[in-house]
Design a protein around this motif. Structure first.
Motif, PDB file in Angstrom:
ATOM      1  N   THR A   1       3.245   7.010  -5.732  1.00 22.74           N
ATOM      2  CA  THR A   1       2.792   8.271  -6.319  1.00 22.74           C
ATOM      3  C   THR A   1       3.928   9.277  -6.454  1.00 22.74           C
ATOM      4  OG1 THR A   1       0.705   7.841  -5.203  1.00 22.74           O
ATOM      5  CG2 THR A   1       0.969  10.026  -6.129  1.00 22.74           C
ATOM      6  N   PHE A   2       4.833   9.263  -5.489  1.00 17.28           N
ATOM      7  CA  PHE A   2       5.963  10.200  -5.512  1.00 17.28           C
ATOM      8  C   PHE A   2       7.274   9.409  -5.409  1.00 17.28           C
ATOM      9  CE2 PHE A   2       2.360  12.467  -3.536  1.00 17.28           C
ATOM     10  CZ  PHE A   2       2.237  13.541  -4.424  1.00 17.28           C
ATOM     11  N   PRO A   3       7.578   8.622  -6.432  1.00 13.41           N
ATOM     12  CA  PRO A   3       8.736   7.724  -6.319  1.00 13.41           C
ATOM     13  C   PRO A   3      10.065   8.460  -6.233  1.00 13.41           C
ATOM     14  CG  PRO A   3       7.756   7.596  -8.524  1.00 13.41           C
ATOM     15  CD  PRO A   3       6.868   8.471  -7.716  1.00 13.41           C
ATOM     16  N   LYS A   4      10.066   9.760  -6.557  1.00  6.19           N
ATOM     17  CA  LYS A   4      11.369  10.457  -6.583  1.00  6.19           C
ATOM     18  C   LYS A   4      11.769  11.064  -5.238  1.00  6.19           C
ATOM     19  CE  LYS A   4      11.533  11.456 -11.467  1.00  6.19           C
ATOM     20  NZ  LYS A   4      10.206  11.638 -12.050  1.00  6.19           N
ATOM     21  N   LEU A   5      10.902  10.976  -4.241  1.00  9.22           N
ATOM     22  CA  LEU A   5      11.251  11.572  -2.942  1.00  9.22           C
ATOM     23  C   LEU A   5      12.394  10.795  -2.301  1.00  9.22           C
ATOM     24  CD1 LEU A   5       7.746  12.251  -1.292  1.00  9.22           C
ATOM     25  CD2 LEU A   5       9.149  13.779  -2.711  1.00  9.22           C
ATOM     26  N   ASP A   6      13.278  11.509  -1.593  1.00  8.98           N
ATOM     27  CA  ASP A   6      14.299  10.760  -0.849  1.00  8.98           C
ATOM     28  C   ASP A   6      13.686  10.270   0.462  1.00  8.98           C
ATOM     29  OD1 ASP A   6      14.424  12.729   1.135  1.00  8.98           O
ATOM     30  OD2 ASP A   6      16.067  13.811   0.177  1.00  8.98           O
ATOM     31  N   ALA A   7      14.471   9.510   1.217  1.00  8.92           N
ATOM     32  CA  ALA A   7      13.902   8.825   2.390  1.00  8.92           C
ATOM     33  C   ALA A   7      13.287   9.814   3.378  1.00  8.92           C
ATOM     34  CB  ALA A   7      14.984   7.992   3.064  1.00  8.92           C
ATOM     35  N   LYS A   8      13.953  10.945   3.576  1.00 11.52           N
ATOM     36  CA  LYS A   8      13.459  11.909   4.557  1.00 11.52           C
ATOM     37  C   LYS A   8      12.152  12.548   4.072  1.00 11.52           C
ATOM     38  CE  LYS A   8      15.078  15.753   7.350  1.00 11.52           C
ATOM     39  NZ  LYS A   8      14.963  17.066   6.693  1.00 11.52           N
ATOM     40  N   GLN A   9      12.158  12.899   2.809  1.00  6.19           N
ATOM     41  CA  GLN A   9      10.944  13.524   2.240  1.00  6.19           C
ATOM     42  C   GLN A   9       9.774  12.537   2.268  1.00  6.19           C
ATOM     43  OE1 GLN A   9      12.849  14.244  -1.463  1.00  6.19           O
ATOM     44  NE2 GLN A   9      13.458  16.339  -0.973  1.00  6.19           N
ATOM     45  N   HIS A  10      10.093  11.303   1.940  1.00  4.11           N
ATOM     46  CA  HIS A  10       9.073  10.249   1.968  1.00  4.11           C
ATOM     47  C   HIS A  10       8.474  10.153   3.376  1.00  4.11           C
ATOM     48  CE1 HIS A  10       7.488   6.113   1.073  1.00  4.11           C
ATOM     49  NE2 HIS A  10       7.625   6.024   2.382  1.00  4.11           N
ATOM     50  N   GLN A  11       9.351  10.128   4.361  1.00  2.00           N
ATOM     51  CA  GLN A  11       8.889  10.017   5.751  1.00  2.00           C
ATOM     52  C   GLN A  11       8.028  11.224   6.146  1.00  2.00           C
ATOM     53  OE1 GLN A  11       8.327   7.820   7.757  1.00  2.00           O
ATOM     54  NE2 GLN A  11       9.418   6.384   6.439  1.00  2.00           N
ATOM     55  N   THR A  12       8.430  12.395   5.663  1.00  9.12           N
ATOM     56  CA  THR A  12       7.672  13.613   5.979  1.00  9.12           C
ATOM     57  C   THR A  12       6.243  13.481   5.474  1.00  9.12           C
ATOM     58  OG1 THR A  12       9.662  14.937   5.840  1.00  9.12           O
ATOM     59  CG2 THR A  12       7.588  16.124   5.613  1.00  9.12           C
ATOM     60  N   LEU A  13       6.109  13.017   4.235  1.00 10.55           N
ATOM     61  CA  LEU A  13       4.771  12.919   3.652  1.00 10.55           C
ATOM     62  C   LEU A  13       3.946  11.831   4.349  1.00 10.55           C
ATOM     63  CD1 LEU A  13       2.766  13.959   1.660  1.00 10.55           C
ATOM     64  CD2 LEU A  13       3.945  12.762  -0.180  1.00 10.55           C
ATOM     65  N   VAL A  14       4.584  10.725   4.662  1.00  9.89           N
ATOM     66  CA  VAL A  14       3.860   9.664   5.378  1.00  9.89           C
ATOM     67  C   VAL A  14       3.405  10.199   6.746  1.00  9.89           C
ATOM     68  CG1 VAL A  14       4.088   7.397   6.489  1.00  9.89           C
ATOM     69  CG2 VAL A  14       4.996   7.752   4.183  1.00  9.89           C
ATOM     70  N   ALA A  15       4.280  10.930   7.405  1.00 11.93           N
ATOM     71  CA  ALA A  15       3.926  11.486   8.723  1.00 11.93           C
ATOM     72  C   ALA A  15       2.742  12.447   8.586  1.00 11.93           C
ATOM     73  CB  ALA A  15       5.123  12.195   9.334  1.00 11.93           C
ATOM     74  N   MET A  16       2.734  13.226   7.531  1.00 12.89           N
ATOM     75  CA  MET A  16       1.606  14.145   7.306  1.00 12.89           C
ATOM     76  C   MET A  16       0.303  13.360   7.173  1.00 12.89           C
ATOM     77  SD  MET A  16       3.064  16.853   4.470  1.00 12.89           S
ATOM     78  CE  MET A  16       1.501  17.708   4.313  1.00 12.89           C
ATOM     79  N   LEU A  17       0.343  12.327   6.341  1.00 10.89           N
ATOM     80  CA  LEU A  17      -0.875  11.546   6.134  1.00 10.89           C
ATOM     81  C   LEU A  17      -1.339  10.930   7.452  1.00 10.89           C
ATOM     82  CD1 LEU A  17      -0.070   9.617   2.807  1.00 10.89           C
ATOM     83  CD2 LEU A  17      -1.463  11.656   3.072  1.00 10.89           C
ATOM     84  N   MET A  18      -0.404  10.341   8.150  1.00 16.61           N
ATOM     85  CA  MET A  18      -0.768   9.572   9.345  1.00 16.61           C
ATOM     86  C   MET A  18      -1.391  10.434  10.436  1.00 16.61           C
ATOM     87  SD  MET A  18      -0.454   6.485   8.758  1.00 16.61           S
ATOM     88  CE  MET A  18      -0.660   5.809  10.400  1.00 16.61           C
ATOM     89  N   ARG A  19      -1.015  11.683  10.498  1.00 16.50           N
ATOM     90  CA  ARG A  19      -1.510  12.558  11.562  1.00 16.50           C
ATOM     91  C   ARG A  19      -2.747  13.353  11.100  1.00 16.50           C
ATOM     92  NH1 ARG A  19      -2.710  13.481  16.625  1.00 16.50           N
ATOM     93  NH2 ARG A  19      -3.260  15.653  16.460  1.00 16.50           N
ATOM     94  N   SER A  20      -2.992  13.343   9.797  1.00 16.60           N
ATOM     95  CA  SER A  20      -3.935  14.315   9.243  1.00 16.60           C
ATOM     96  C   SER A  20      -5.377  14.126   9.716  1.00 16.60           C
ATOM     97  CB  SER A  20      -3.883  14.299   7.718  1.00 16.60           C
ATOM     98  OG  SER A  20      -4.165  13.003   7.224  1.00 16.60           O
ATOM     99  N   ARG A  21      -5.846  12.899   9.775  1.00 17.98           N
ATOM    100  CA  ARG A  21      -7.259  12.721  10.161  1.00 17.98           C
ATOM    101  C   ARG A  21      -7.466  13.105  11.629  1.00 17.98           C
ATOM    102  NH1 ARG A  21      -9.361   8.056  13.425  1.00 17.98           N
ATOM    103  NH2 ARG A  21     -11.607   8.336  13.407  1.00 17.98           N
ATOM    104  N   GLU A  22      -6.477  12.796  12.476  1.00 13.78           N
ATOM    105  CA  GLU A  22      -6.616  13.151  13.888  1.00 13.78           C
ATOM    106  C   GLU A  22      -6.634  14.673  14.048  1.00 13.78           C
ATOM    107  OE1 GLU A  22      -7.069  10.458  15.886  1.00 13.78           O
ATOM    108  OE2 GLU A  22      -7.613  11.843  17.495  1.00 13.78           O
ATOM    109  N   ALA A  23      -5.895  15.355  13.193  1.00 21.09           N
ATOM    110  CA  ALA A  23      -5.920  16.829  13.245  1.00 21.09           C
ATOM    111  C   ALA A  23      -7.340  17.323  12.960  1.00 21.09           C
ATOM    112  CB  ALA A  23      -4.938  17.413  12.226  1.00 21.09           C
ATOM    113  N   VAL A  24      -7.983  16.738  11.953  1.00 20.56           N
ATOM    114  CA  VAL A  24      -9.354  17.150  11.622  1.00 20.56           C
ATOM    115  C   VAL A  24     -10.293  16.812  12.779  1.00 20.56           C
ATOM    116  CG1 VAL A  24     -11.275  16.859  10.005  1.00 20.56           C
ATOM    117  CG2 VAL A  24      -8.932  16.900   9.138  1.00 20.56           C
ATOM    118  N   VAL A  25     -10.115  15.628  13.359  1.00 24.25           N
ATOM    119  CA  VAL A  25     -10.937  15.262  14.520  1.00 24.25           C
ATOM    120  C   VAL A  25     -10.751  16.305  15.618  1.00 24.25           C
ATOM    121  CG1 VAL A  25     -11.209  13.572  16.393  1.00 24.25           C
ATOM    122  CG2 VAL A  25     -10.957  12.780  14.027  1.00 24.25           C
ATOM    123  N   ASP A  26      -9.511  16.717  15.828  1.00 23.29           N
ATOM    124  CA  ASP A  26      -9.228  17.680  16.899  1.00 23.29           C
ATOM    125  C   ASP A  26     -10.022  18.978  16.726  1.00 23.29           C
ATOM    126  OD1 ASP A  26      -7.622  16.330  18.655  1.00 23.29           O
ATOM    127  OD2 ASP A  26      -5.731  16.979  17.750  1.00 23.29           O
TER     128      ASP A  26
END
Ligand code: BDP
Length: 691
Positions: free
Chosen positions: A467-492
């Motif tokens: 979806t965001f092929p232009k992100l560099d590695a760090k930006q890519h990781q940031t977005l993946v980290a956001m997704l991965m933590r997001s549902r637990e944040a809502v649960v919290d």
């Protein structure tokens, strides 16, 4: 020279901007490369192979491709192999749709950068039937849809004024309908129920069936079958009969006749989805008949054509004081009585799509009847389209529990039909899903429906890259980290340590105090059971509703025992004093405070992370998500303040030092606009208009 340079520069800018501007409508689909790949088909050409050839011709830039149909013993129809030798790619499959799936996979690998010079892979879906359920109504509204209107139906004043122009978005907007079909096919989704489970009987009128036929024709080349949700009283309301009793000969004849009419129009019609005797819907119970008798009535009508009936287990008309036990109570004793083209469709959890539920104990209770999970992709209880909640992690958790403790794979494989469904989050918003990042949930559902062993992080990585092929590695990781933590944040902030159904009427805002004079088991106070002494819903065998005994002992005993029940399910299974020590070492009161606070902190962290991506994401999408994240943080504070102040009003204990003091009063929270469904973030379209 100078002039040429300027022209060049301007051209470059225009090109860059043009390729950068993005309204999210293209989803995760690859863009045409500009090169034209040479594709050769070694099989009979079909509309499906034509699509595969076109996709590869436009999108593949790695040399020539061969497509070939090969029958291999034991290979599923939808399976495919891709091999690349000396730069030459061959895709094989037993079917044309398998070739299309292989084509999409190759193109995805190209964007992901995982195509090597020589490789060979074979992939085959675990579930055979992989469905979206659209809770869309004929009038164009979508129940629990938060992305605009229905993409299928916009029938005003139906049926009197039904005319050509009323036919929905899909037909009037071919670009949009191909994107829908391509997106699904790129994941292997091979069916769509086109309307709400609270089904209008009008779905079975000839006019609507003819519209359905048009959708079927559009979707067929992409391997997508259409299905309809039907109302059990259709023979009365549409057919003019006096009854819908399964044992009435006229009723049986009506369904058979209707099936014939449908299959004349749509020879590969998938089948029916039924919500019966639940939340006011009619059903066989109205005539003193069982679910099996009702399901078999419909199933025998469409069986000769290969159709299936998906009969929902969500019977929200409880006879037991604990609604969590209802599905198993309703269906276990009917095992063996259903025809083999009936599948019982079971919500993943036993209550209702909460941000975290243990799996539904009906899984594994049926030994002779097929069952299929129903996930909710639309975020009814997870902040709707305002909050970021990547659900891959939730479904991964479901599979991790249901596989060992409910024999999931073996049960699916022994059934004649092996299926899975997800309630779609699609709508007419330009980006399809309201929240641009909620596209990841549609994507994750499709990937897990194909392969339930995939982990959520792998899928998140794929989705971000595509979806965001232009992100560099760090930006890519940031977005993946956001997704991965997001549902637990809502649960919290919505249901810490298993405290469930704390929603106000909108299923959006907090309502822990809600004690209106309506059905008790619709109320937050019923689920929190909070008073001066303690909190939680006791489902133990020892002192509670004994829901734990519905599970296999390997799971049920762990939940039953207070010392082994994990904190994440503590208040789901136990009622405990406020001073009870959790496994974390904190008391229940402290633990609740800890999670509500954490939820707010996490929401803020999501904002920070997203802000760090400014400039790397299309500005419209960036701003859209930025606003939604602001809303999410604000809502997280309402949840934290409202729930904690309410619980404190019961027991009077002080807040721990680590807690940020409330910024709202309890009264404010009780009367917040959030609760009356008036409060929402602007849609993508609205944002665009403002700009
Ligand atoms: C609940 C929804 C309601 C649905 C029902 C269902 O609030 O809109 O009709 O489930 O699944 O979650 O039938």
């Amino acid at each position: 020279m100078k002039k040429t340079f300027l022209v060049l520069l301007t051209l470059m800018c225009v090109c860059c901007c043009a390729s950068f501007a993005d309204d999210g409508s293209n989803l995760w689909l690859h863009k045409a490369t500009g090169d034209k790949a040479a594709v050769t088909l070694h099989a009979k050409s079909t509309p499906t192979t034509d699509i595969a050839i076109k996709e590869l011709t436009d999108g593949w830039n790695g040399g020539a491709v061969n497509l070939a149909i090969t029958k291999q013993k034991g290979m599923k129809r939808d399976a495919f192999s891709i091999s690349r030798k000396r730069g030459f790619v061959t895709i094989t499959s037993p079917s044309d749709i398998g070739l299309l799936y292989g084509a999409y996979r190759l193109l995805q690998m190209q964007t992901l950068g995982t195509v090597s010079e020589d490789f060979e892979l074979t992939d085959s879906p675990f579930h055979d039937i992989r469905l979206l359920n659209h809770w869309d109504n004929l009038d164009g509204n979508s129940e629990r849809g938060y992305a605009g209107k229905s993409i299928f139906w916009h029938v005003q004043g139906f049926p009197e004024t039904l005319g050509q122009n009323d036919v929905a978005d899909m037909r009037n907007n071919p670009l949009r309908n191909t994107t829908y079909a391509r997106a699904n096919a790129s994941l292997g989704i091979n069916g769509a129920v086109l309307n709400n489970v609270n089904a209008s009987p009008k779905m079975l009128t000839t006019e609507v069936l003819q519209m359905t036929q048009q959708y079927a024709d559009v979707l067929r080349p992409y391997g997508i079958k259409v299905y309809l949700a039907v109302n059990f009283s259709s023979p009365v309301i549409v057919g003019g009969l006096k009854t819908a009793d399964p044992y009435d000969k006229e009723v049986q004849r009506w369904w058979k006749q209707k099936a014939k009419e449908i299959y004349n129009l749509i020879p590969d019609f998938g089948g029916f989805l039924v919500k019966a005797n639940s939340e006011g819907q009619p059903g066989p119970g109205d005539y003193g008949r069982t679910h099996a008798e009702g399901a078999n009535l419909l199933a025998s009508a469409i069986r000769p054509y290969g159709g299936i009936v998906m009969w929902r287990a969500f019977i929200n008309n409880p006879t037991d004081p604990d609604r969590a036990k209802q599905a198993r109570i309703e269906f276990e004793h009917l095992d063996g009585q259903f025809l083999d083209n009936v599948i019982i469709q079971v919500k993943n959890g036993p209550i209702d799509f909460q941000p975290r539920e243990p799996f539904n104990a009906l899984f594994d209770a049926l030994k002779l009847t097929a069952e299929m999970p129903e996930f909710q992709i639309t975020q009814e209880y997870l902040g709707q389209s305002n909050h970021l909640a990547y659900l891959g992690t939730m479904w991964e958790e479901f599979f991790h529990e249901v596989m060992p403790y409910a024999n999931y794979k073996a049960n699916q494989l022994r059934a004649r039909y092996n299926a899975i469904a997800g309630v779609a989050n699609t709508g007419t918003d330009a980006d399809w899903t309201g929240h641009p990042l909620a596209q990841s949930n549609w994507y994750a559902f499709g990937r897990m429906a194909w392969n339930p062993d995939l982990d959520a992080e792998t899928i998140a990585n794929e989705w971000v890259s595509l979806t965001f092929p232009k992100l560099d590695a760090k930006q890519h990781q940031t977005l993946v980290a956001m997704l991965m933590r997001s549902r637990e944040a809502v649960v919290d902030y919505e249901m810490p340590i298993g405290l469930h159904h704390q929603f106000g009427d909108s299923h959006y805002a907090p309502g822990a105090w809600d004690n209106r004079p309506i059905r008790r088991d619709w109320l937050p106070v019923f689920y929190n059971q909070a008073d001066a002494e303690g909190i939680g819903f006791d489902r133990t065998k020892a002192t509670g509703t004994d829901a734990t005994s519905q599970y296999h002992p390997d799971f049920g005993n762990v939940m039953e025992n207070l010392s082994t029940c994990p904190d994440k399910y503590l208040l789901w299974f136990h009622h405990v004093p406020w001073t009870h020590r959790c496994q974390s070492g904190r008391t229940v009161w402290e633990e609740l405070c800890y999670h509500y606070q954490n939820g707010v902190n996490e929401a803020r962290q999501l904002q920070r992370q997203w802000n760090s991506l400014e400039g790397a994401i299309d500005p419209d999408i960036f701003r859209d998500v930025q606003i939604r994240l602001m809303t999410q943080t604000r809502d997280a504070e309402w949840w934290k303040d409202g729930c904690l102040l309410y619980f404190q009003s019961l027991h009077g204990m002080p807040f721990p030092d680590f807690l940020d003091p409330p910024v709202h009063t309890l009264e404010e929270c009780k009367h917040s606009r959030l609760n009356v469904g008036l409060y929402r973030s602007p849609t993508h379209e609205e944002l665009n208009k403002v700009r």
